[in-house]
Design a protein around this motif. Structure first.
Motif, short mmCIF file in Angstrom:
data_model
loop_
_atom_site.label_atom_id
_atom_site.label_comp_id
_atom_site.label_asym_id
_atom_site.label_seq_id
_atom_site.Cartn_x
_atom_site.Cartn_y
_atom_site.Cartn_z
N ASP A 153 39.62 45.09 42.87
CA ASP A 153 39.14 45.57 44.17
C ASP A 153 39.31 44.49 45.24
O ASP A 153 39.73 44.78 46.37
CB ASP A 153 37.68 45.99 44.07
N GLU A 154 39.01 43.25 44.89
CA GLU A 154 39.21 42.16 45.84
C GLU A 154 40.69 42.00 46.17
O GLU A 154 41.06 41.74 47.32
CB GLU A 154 38.66 40.85 45.26
N LEU A 155 41.54 42.15 45.15
CA LEU A 155 42.98 42.06 45.40
C LEU A 155 43.45 43.18 46.32
O LEU A 155 44.26 42.97 47.21
CB LEU A 155 43.74 42.12 44.07
N VAL A 172 47.71 48.90 35.82
CA VAL A 172 48.77 47.93 35.49
C VAL A 172 48.27 46.92 34.48
O VAL A 172 48.97 46.58 33.51
CB VAL A 172 49.27 47.23 36.77
N GLY A 173 47.03 46.44 34.67
CA GLY A 173 46.47 45.49 33.72
C GLY A 173 46.32 46.09 32.34
O GLY A 173 46.64 45.44 31.33
N TRP A 184 42.82 39.66 34.06
CA TRP A 184 42.34 39.52 35.44
C TRP A 184 42.41 40.86 36.16
O TRP A 184 41.48 41.24 36.88
CB TRP A 184 43.21 38.49 36.15
N LEU A 185 43.50 41.60 35.96
CA LEU A 185 43.66 42.87 36.66
C LEU A 185 42.73 43.95 36.13
O LEU A 185 42.28 44.81 36.90
CB LEU A 185 45.11 43.34 36.55
N THR A 186 42.45 43.95 34.83
CA THR A 186 41.58 44.99 34.28
C THR A 186 40.13 44.82 34.70
O THR A 186 39.34 45.75 34.54
CB THR A 186 41.66 45.00 32.74
N ASP A 187 39.78 43.67 35.21
CA ASP A 187 38.45 43.49 35.80
C ASP A 187 38.45 44.21 37.15
O ASP A 187 39.09 43.78 38.10
CB ASP A 187 38.15 42.00 35.98
#
Length: 431
Positions: A143-145, A342-343, A135-138
């Motif tokens: 960007d939304e996060l 981090v992802g 999820w984070l590597t997307d």
């Protein structure tokens, strides 16, 4: 029963429910037709068995089959409603026991599906950390996060300012700084600097400064005046001050040149010894420690320190508020890069993922264990709140077709039992 059917049909059925309903109606019609056929065969066989005695066996089979089919029809119908609308005891079993079914269903799910062992086993099959990493590597999701974090960050900082957390953090920071021994820390820092003789650069700067002093006419005039004031009158008469100044400047210039040209000059070695001695005394001397601690306490006691902390929180909040609304936000861009990295790092570290997954399993299984009674109660309450007509129709649509086959089996087993009994009657009681 007709009223129930009308109410159930009032709700528009889903396509798959329509298919089930059509199949159920076909099966019911076939089972009813088979029952009617058994009755017709029984009547016909009875009518002609005087002429054809063997038809008594057919009549016995058909009679028992009709009785068995009728009994099973009654049993199947009694599950869902009152047969023929008659108030017969122990019929309409499902509607009459809806509350008990609801409670038992909730309890069954709590005991068998939400027990600690199966819950942990199921959770251990899921790689939660990998899901987080993916999820984070997307970048779009990160960007939304980052946008979300950017929106709530100023509010969080404002809450910190208003809640006294900032003052608490400042006090805790001051308390921790007050516990630090400044003199040994400074000695360690100087020791790190002198490890590769970087302190010699300080000596080089001092020499450059002295060289500039020796070339400064105003400084030399001041030095000459100082020398003249220290000389006897006779020496001043013969202008000894100019001679001494010239010698001093020449000697100092020569020394500076030699030291700059020679990395192993004795003066540099003496400077090394001076610095080493100072660091040693700074680390062990009680006097140096006392002076450093007094300087530290004086600094921490200054009111400007609290003002600085307050100003820091305010400046940080204002900066984030202003930057986060920019199209090319620095904060948001760095947050996005950080989340993506981090992802990636998480995806590349199976050991960390394993530890995270174990943490997820412990947390989620504990949550399920605490909440499972509530889940069971929720399921029970939901079932109790269902419309009884809809509930009955839902159960009948899903298992009613299988229940109709009980009628076929009842006719077949009843017929065979009747045939066996008829044969036994003929064998035992016919002369």
């Amino acid at each position: 029963m007709a009223d129930h059917e009308a109410l159930a049909d009032a709700r528009e059925l889903l396509p798959e429910e329509r298919l089930k309903q059509a199949a159920l109606r076909r099966t019911k019609a076939i089972a009813t037709g088979a029952l009617v056929l058994c009755v017709a065969v029984f009547l016909a066989a009875r009518a002609f068995q005087t002429n054809w005695p063997m038809l008594s066996y057919v009549a016995a089979f058909a009679e028992a089959a009709a009785i068995g089919g009728l009994a099973d029809w009654y049993a199947v119908v009694a599950l869902f409603r009152r047969p023929l609308g008659l108030p017969i005891p122990h019929t309409a079993i499902i509607p009459a026991n809806k509350d008990r079914i609801a409670s038992n269903l909730g309890r069954f799910i709590e005991v068998n599906f939400l027990a600690p062992e199966p819950v942990r086993a199921k959770l251990q099959q899921v790689d939660f950390a990998q899901m987080v990493a993916d999820w984070l590597t997307d970048r779009a999701r990160s960007d939304e996060l980052s946008r979300f974090v950017g929106r709530i960050a100023p509010q969080a900082l404002t809450a910190v300012e208003g809640s006294g957390v900032g003052d608490f953090v400042t006090r805790r920071l001051v308390d921790q700084l007050d516990k630090i021994k400044i003199a040994p820390l400074a000695a360690d820092m100087l020791g790190a600097i002198t490890a590769d003789r970087r302190h010699q650069r300080l000596l080089d700067e001092i020499l450059v400064m002295l060289g500039g002093f020796l070339r400064d006419e105003a400084a030399l005039d001041a030095l000459r005046d100082k020398i003249r004031d220290e000389l006897p009158s006779l020496a001043r008469f013969f202008r000894a001050d100019a001679y001494l100044l010239k010698k001093i400047v020449a000697s100092a210039s020569t020394l500076i040149t030699e030291v700059n040209a020679a990395p192993d000059h004795p003066l540099r070695a003496e400077f090394d010894q001076f610095v080493e001695k100072f660091i040693s005394e700074l680390r062990t001397s009680a006097e140096y420690e006392m002076r450093a601690d007094k300087l530290k306490r004086d600094l921490l006691a200054r009111p400007e320190l609290k003002t600085l902390a307050t100003s820091f929180w305010e400046s940080l909040r204002v900066f984030i508020e202003q930057d986060i609304n920019e199209n090319d936000s620095v904060v948001r861009r760095h947050l996005t890069d950080m989340f993506v990295e981090v992802g990636r790092q998480l995806a590349a570290e199976p050991r960390i993922r394993a530890e995270m997954n174990e943490g997820f399993v412990v947390a989620l299984s504990s949550f399920v264990e605490v909440q499972k009674s509530g889940v069971a109660a929720f399921i029970g309450d939901q079932v109790r709140s269902w419309d009884i007509v809809q509930l009955t129709r839902l159960i009948e649509l899903n298992i009613g077709r299988d229940l109709q086959y009980i009628r076929f089996n009842g006719m077949l087993i009843g017929g065979l039992a009747g045939l066996v009994l008829h044969i036994a009657d003929r064998l035992l009681f016919t002369n």
